[in-house]
Write an enzyme that holds these catalytic residues in place. Structure first.
Site, short mmCIF file in Angstrom:
data_model
loop_
_atom_site.label_atom_id
_atom_site.label_comp_id
_atom_site.label_asym_id
_atom_site.label_seq_id
_atom_site.Cartn_x
_atom_site.Cartn_y
_atom_site.Cartn_z
N PRO A 66 0.84 -1.20 0.00
CA PRO A 66 0.00 0.00 0.00
C PRO A 66 0.88 1.25 0.00
CG PRO A 66 0.07 -0.96 2.19
CD PRO A 66 0.79 -1.91 1.28
N HIS A 67 0.36 2.32 -0.57
CA HIS A 67 1.14 3.55 -0.63
C HIS A 67 0.23 4.75 -0.75
CE1 HIS A 67 0.87 1.55 -4.54
NE2 HIS A 67 0.79 2.74 -5.10
N GLY A 68 0.75 5.86 -0.28
CA GLY A 68 0.01 7.11 -0.37
C GLY A 68 0.95 8.27 -0.57
#
Length: 148
Positions: A66-68
């Protein structure tokens, strides 16, 4: 780029006791906030979920990335959680997840920097022996050494 330089050594948790995806992301974001890498974990998490809506981050082999990209990230880094039990996660191979590699990207960082970082991790995760090492790691030091 040396990956071990962007791994936040204070945001690695082995035997993480998350029951689901939300808890796993929240626990890692809280570690990043405690260390000062994230200014507001709740708002950063909103940016992570915005990206989650665009496509699966469970890449298969029991690993999720996951990444933001967020204005609430003080400096770009990576947090890693090795779960004590696999959890459900939307993944390309339909399997649950045991390793979560959370990318916290400062919105001001140039796109090529974050793309290079993520592609370098993706290349590593394309090697079966690296994935096996991640899944069997017993300590934060061991996880970091895999990325060296």
């Amino acid at each position: 780029m040396i990956l071990s330089d962007v791994i936040n050594k204070n945001a690695i948790q082995v035997n993480m006791r998350a029951q689901n995806k939300e808890q796993a992301i929240s626990m890692l974001a809280a570690l990043l906030q405690k260390d000062g890498a994230v200014k507001d974990s709740e708002r950063f998490i909103q940016d992570v979920y915005q990206r989650e809506r665009e496509g699966k981050t469970g890449i298969g082999g029991y690993i999720a990335i996951p990444h933001g990209k967020s204005e609430f990230v003080a400096h770009t880094c990576i947090a890693i959680g090795l779960l004590d039990q696999p959890i459900n996660w939307e993944s390309l191979d339909g399997n649950p997840v045991k390793v979560v590699i959370l990318f916290a990207v400062n919105k001001k960082d140039k796109n090529d920097y974050s793309v290079k970082m993520m592609s370098q991790v993706a290349r590593m995760l394309g090697k079966e022996e690296v994935c096996a090492q991640l899944l069997s790691a017993k300590s934060a030091e061991e996880l970091i050494s895999i990325f060296n």
